[in-house]
Design a protein around this motif. Sequence first.
Motif, PDB file in Angstrom:
ATOM      1  N   TYR B  33       0.831  -1.204   0.000  1.00  0.00           N
ATOM      2  CA  TYR B  33       0.000   0.000   0.000  1.00  0.00           C
ATOM      3  C   TYR B  33       0.873   1.264   0.000  1.00  0.00           C
ATOM      4  O   TYR B  33       0.613   2.221  -0.732  1.00  0.00           O
ATOM      5  CB  TYR B  33      -0.904  -0.041   1.241  1.00  0.00           C
ATOM      6  N   VAL B  34       1.938   1.235   0.796  1.00  0.00           N
ATOM      7  CA  VAL B  34       2.785   2.423   0.896  1.00  0.00           C
ATOM      8  C   VAL B  34       3.529   2.651  -0.427  1.00  0.00           C
ATOM      9  O   VAL B  34       3.778   3.780  -0.835  1.00  0.00           O
ATOM     10  CB  VAL B  34       3.759   2.332   2.103  1.00  0.00           C
ATOM     11  N   LEU B  35       3.836   1.560  -1.105  1.00  0.00           N
ATOM     12  CA  LEU B  35       4.476   1.677  -2.417  1.00  0.00           C
ATOM     13  C   LEU B  35       3.521   2.373  -3.387  1.00  0.00           C
ATOM     14  O   LEU B  35       3.895   3.301  -4.116  1.00  0.00           O
ATOM     15  CB  LEU B  35       4.857   0.287  -2.928  1.00  0.00           C
ATOM     16  N   TYR B  36       2.258   1.947  -3.355  1.00  0.00           N
ATOM     17  CA  TYR B  36       1.244   2.573  -4.203  1.00  0.00           C
ATOM     18  C   TYR B  36       1.073   4.050  -3.835  1.00  0.00           C
ATOM     19  O   TYR B  36       1.059   4.919  -4.708  1.00  0.00           O
ATOM     20  CB  TYR B  36      -0.084   1.821  -4.066  1.00  0.00           C
ATOM     21  N   LEU B  37       0.971   4.327  -2.529  1.00  0.00           N
ATOM     22  CA  LEU B  37       0.752   5.710  -2.082  1.00  0.00           C
ATOM     23  C   LEU B  37       1.893   6.633  -2.502  1.00  0.00           C
ATOM     24  O   LEU B  37       1.688   7.831  -2.690  1.00  0.00           O
ATOM     25  CB  LEU B  37       0.591   5.767  -0.556  1.00  0.00           C
ATOM     26  N   SER B  38       3.080   6.064  -2.655  1.00  0.00           N
ATOM     27  CA  SER B  38       4.213   6.913  -3.013  1.00  0.00           C
ATOM     28  C   SER B  38       4.108   7.428  -4.451  1.00  0.00           C
ATOM     29  O   SER B  38       4.840   8.331  -4.845  1.00  0.00           O
ATOM     30  CB  SER B  38       5.532   6.161  -2.812  1.00  0.00           C
ATOM     31  N   PHE B  39       3.190   6.857  -5.224  1.00  0.00           N
ATOM     32  CA  PHE B  39       2.959   7.356  -6.585  1.00  0.00           C
ATOM     33  C   PHE B  39       1.742   8.281  -6.652  1.00  0.00           C
ATOM     34  O   PHE B  39       1.268   8.602  -7.733  1.00  0.00           O
ATOM     35  CB  PHE B  39       2.767   6.187  -7.558  1.00  0.00           C
ATOM     36  N   THR B  40       1.213   8.645  -5.490  1.00  0.00           N
ATOM     37  CA  THR B  40       0.005   9.475  -5.497  1.00  0.00           C
ATOM     38  C   THR B  40       0.214  10.736  -4.677  1.00  0.00           C
ATOM     39  O   THR B  40       1.200  10.878  -3.961  1.00  0.00           O
ATOM     40  CB  THR B  40      -1.193   8.729  -4.864  1.00  0.00           C
ATOM     41  N   GLU B  41      -0.771  11.639  -4.803  1.00  0.00           N
ATOM     42  CA  GLU B  41      -0.773  12.815  -3.954  1.00  0.00           C
ATOM     43  C   GLU B  41      -2.084  12.802  -3.187  1.00  0.00           C
ATOM     44  O   GLU B  41      -3.147  12.604  -3.764  1.00  0.00           O
ATOM     45  CB  GLU B  41      -0.678  14.084  -4.800  1.00  0.00           C
ATOM     46  N   TRP B  42      -1.989  12.970  -1.861  1.00  0.00           N
ATOM     47  CA  TRP B  42      -3.175  12.838  -1.036  1.00  0.00           C
ATOM     48  C   TRP B  42      -2.928  13.561   0.277  1.00  0.00           C
ATOM     49  O   TRP B  42      -1.799  13.636   0.751  1.00  0.00           O
ATOM     50  CB  TRP B  42      -3.480  11.344  -0.803  1.00  0.00           C
ATOM     51  N   ASP B  43      -4.020  14.094   0.878  1.00  0.00           N
ATOM     52  CA  ASP B  43      -3.852  14.859   2.112  1.00  0.00           C
ATOM     53  C   ASP B  43      -4.624  14.259   3.281  1.00  0.00           C
ATOM     54  O   ASP B  43      -4.848  14.940   4.280  1.00  0.00           O
ATOM     55  CB  ASP B  43      -4.273  16.307   1.901  1.00  0.00           C
ATOM     56  N   VAL B 292       9.327   4.378   1.496  1.00  0.00           N
ATOM     57  CA  VAL B 292       9.868   3.449   0.510  1.00  0.00           C
ATOM     58  C   VAL B 292      11.399   3.518   0.501  1.00  0.00           C
ATOM     59  O   VAL B 292      12.088   2.491   0.469  1.00  0.00           O
ATOM     60  CB  VAL B 292       9.284   3.732  -0.893  1.00  0.00           C
ATOM     61  N   VAL B 293      11.924   4.735   0.594  1.00  0.00           N
ATOM     62  CA  VAL B 293      13.381   4.892   0.631  1.00  0.00           C
ATOM     63  C   VAL B 293      13.956   4.168   1.858  1.00  0.00           C
ATOM     64  O   VAL B 293      14.969   3.474   1.775  1.00  0.00           O
ATOM     65  CB  VAL B 293      13.769   6.386   0.648  1.00  0.00           C
ATOM     66  N   LEU B 294      13.274   4.321   3.009  1.00  0.00           N
ATOM     67  CA  LEU B 294      13.729   3.676   4.249  1.00  0.00           C
ATOM     68  C   LEU B 294      13.745   2.154   4.125  1.00  0.00           C
ATOM     69  O   LEU B 294      14.717   1.495   4.501  1.00  0.00           O
ATOM     70  CB  LEU B 294      12.788   4.053   5.384  1.00  0.00           C
ATOM     71  N   VAL B 295      12.646   1.617   3.597  1.00  0.00           N
ATOM     72  CA  VAL B 295      12.547   0.166   3.426  1.00  0.00           C
ATOM     73  C   VAL B 295      13.663  -0.307   2.504  1.00  0.00           C
ATOM     74  O   VAL B 295      14.362  -1.290   2.788  1.00  0.00           O
ATOM     75  CB  VAL B 295      11.170  -0.225   2.839  1.00  0.00           C
ATOM     76  N   PHE B 296      13.848   0.423   1.427  1.00  0.00           N
ATOM     77  CA  PHE B 296      14.878   0.077   0.456  1.00  0.00           C
ATOM     78  C   PHE B 296      16.254   0.067   1.122  1.00  0.00           C
ATOM     79  O   PHE B 296      17.042  -0.864   0.954  1.00  0.00           O
ATOM     80  CB  PHE B 296      14.828   1.070  -0.706  1.00  0.00           C
ATOM     81  N   LEU B 297      16.542   1.120   1.910  1.00  0.00           N
ATOM     82  CA  LEU B 297      17.813   1.212   2.619  1.00  0.00           C
ATOM     83  C   LEU B 297      18.029   0.015   3.538  1.00  0.00           C
ATOM     84  O   LEU B 297      19.101  -0.593   3.562  1.00  0.00           O
ATOM     85  CB  LEU B 297      17.823   2.479   3.480  1.00  0.00           C
ATOM     86  N   CYS B 298      16.995  -0.333   4.301  1.00  0.00           N
ATOM     87  CA  CYS B 298      17.094  -1.440   5.247  1.00  0.00           C
ATOM     88  C   CYS B 298      17.393  -2.744   4.536  1.00  0.00           C
ATOM     89  O   CYS B 298      18.245  -3.522   4.964  1.00  0.00           O
ATOM     90  CB  CYS B 298      15.781  -1.598   6.010  1.00  0.00           C
ATOM     91  N   MET B 299      16.680  -2.988   3.430  1.00  0.00           N
ATOM     92  CA  MET B 299      16.872  -4.239   2.720  1.00  0.00           C
ATOM     93  C   MET B 299      18.250  -4.298   2.093  1.00  0.00           C
ATOM     94  O   MET B 299      18.913  -5.321   2.120  1.00  0.00           O
ATOM     95  CB  MET B 299      15.782  -4.416   1.668  1.00  0.00           C
ATOM     96  N   LEU B 300      18.677  -3.163   1.568  1.00  0.00           N
ATOM     97  CA  LEU B 300      20.009  -3.089   0.968  1.00  0.00           C
ATOM     98  C   LEU B 300      21.067  -3.425   2.013  1.00  0.00           C
ATOM     99  O   LEU B 300      21.965  -4.239   1.788  1.00  0.00           O
ATOM    100  CB  LEU B 300      20.216  -1.670   0.437  1.00  0.00           C
ATOM    101  N   LEU B 301      20.935  -2.809   3.201  1.00  0.00           N
ATOM    102  CA  LEU B 301      21.913  -3.029   4.259  1.00  0.00           C
ATOM    103  C   LEU B 301      21.887  -4.477   4.740  1.00  0.00           C
ATOM    104  O   LEU B 301      22.944  -5.066   4.990  1.00  0.00           O
ATOM    105  CB  LEU B 301      21.646  -2.083   5.426  1.00  0.00           C
ATOM    106  N   SER B 302      20.675  -5.074   4.867  1.00  0.00           N
ATOM    107  CA  SER B 302      20.592  -6.461   5.314  1.00  0.00           C
ATOM    108  C   SER B 302      21.263  -7.388   4.312  1.00  0.00           C
ATOM    109  O   SER B 302      22.088  -8.226   4.684  1.00  0.00           O
ATOM    110  CB  SER B 302      19.131  -6.885   5.494  1.00  0.00           C
TER     111      SER B 302
END
Lengths: 280, 316
Positions: B33-43, B292-302
């Motif tokens: 869901y967060v991946l999808y939300l990162s392609f949208t604009e919403w308040d 998404v950047v955070l998740v990506f960073l974590c997975m990269l580091l692991s």
Amino acid sequence: MRMLTRLSGPARQIFFAALALLMAFPFYWMVTSALKTNDEIWRSPPTLWPEVPLWGNFAAAWNEAPFARYMGNSIFVAVSIVILQTINSGMMAYALTHMKFRLKGVFAGVILFGYMVPATAVYLPGYLVLSELHLLNSYAGLILSNCVSIFSIFLIRQAFLQVSHELVEAGEVDGASHMRILWTVLVPVTRSSFAVLALITFIDQYNNYFWPMLITKDPSLQLVSAGLRSFFVEGGAYGLKWPLIMAASAFTIAPLLLVFLLAQKTIMQSVNMTAGSSKG
Amino acid sequence: MTRSKLISGLKPVLFTLPAMVPFVLFWLAPLLYVLYLSFTEWDFMSPEKTFVGLQNYIDLLSNPAFYQALRVTVLFCAGSVLPIILLGLGLALLMNHKTTPRSGALASRFTQVLRGGPTFNLKGSALYQVLLFSPWVTPTVAVSIVWSWIYEPDVGLANTVLGFFGLEPIGWLQDPKWALIGVLLVTIWKSVGWAMIFYLVALRNVPSDLLEAGELDGASPVQKFLRITLPLISPTTLFLFVVQLISALQAYDQINVLTQGGPSGSTRTLLYLYYQSAFESFQIGEASTVAVVLVFLCMLLSVFSFSISKRTTHYQ
């Protein structure tokens, strides 16, 4: 290294005594600050022990905010989560270690993947999911959203891997169901891992702040960390009532230090197992 | 397929459901869901989410606040993980160290057997372990509140001690130069005893005959440490590194209590930026992109640290 090995017994003794004092000093400072008057606490230089210890400050802080409620919430939620995690980690670990099924690899992979995802990063979508399910501001939301822990599954899986599969087969030959084998054969022999699961999960959940704070706005549902934090910020307590704030911090911390002192052996033992479960 | 076969085939799946259903609901689905939300604009308020493609990512990469948060995150990770590991190891070595008895190795082995298990010649080491470990079990929020009193600029303990040594007072949480250090000290204080216990266990598992063999070959204590002990305890180091790194990337409680990301963003990590844009300014698209950047960073580091471990770590 050479310096380390040359340090003789007494020198190391003094070093560790000093270090232990230093590390524990914030706790001492918390308690003595809690016993001071507002006047004395702002005095410079500070007094090491209050002139007249005001033990009544603890009662005053306790009554100033619904701390009994906060602590009750924390304990209730933490205990519920411990029970659920014991059940679902046990069953999941049993399936992964002593049952055969086609999707096993996929499930194990998904769980391992979850190990690498920072939980806090999914708090925003998790909040939206919880709101869709109408679980915001409810005990059910607090408990269910935390009822799975990858760490717990890994911990139990590691323990079950060390149990011979013959034990399970013997049970099957006797006609026992998988449920029966799990709870009457496997759990008793791996009970020290379950003790670690219960203690670590309880500590984690009692201390939990960020996620419960996000999903409960109702003060009567707040856990103790969030309650303490609002007491710290609200009602003019910020900076004005430091003795009461310290008293409140003290009784928030106290149950955990007590649990730790009673179960320190098991908690320290957890180190052995945690290090082990990360290898698997 | 007969009915009973179907049931026995389903049974393992039933065993995984109590864990898998909440896992998918509260972990996997939110991640997608967060991946999808990162392609949208919403308040948060308006009924419609506008699809904006990669715009959020482009905006984030041109946002100075993102680079500041990235810098703070790197500093926070390095400034907490390295001291925790190094101090934890140093303390464990110091506590574990056995002075060689004059009567020789055999006698020392004998006393070891007699006393039942490894010996520490440091009296009271059990008490020290408990005291050093205790901060780890306490709630971060409560101890951070205690520390914010210790850091109080005028009469706080920290500045009083500095004054005692004739040093100028420091704005521990108010000065952008010091605030991150203030938060880091609390973080290190909380975990160093925990790391020490891990190393104590690891050091106890280093076979003493290996060390004795090294000694017979004329290895100095430094050589013994570098060639024998350090490689043997490398799984522990790797484990502590990964766990501490992931918890540093997720640090929230102490920052929230001590500084709320301030002053002027000096303690705002990526996670804190994420929290603020999601729950304070309600920019869901931007927040999701940071997530998404955070998740990506974590997975990269692991993945990175586990691939290192495959090559260099010595499992017994």
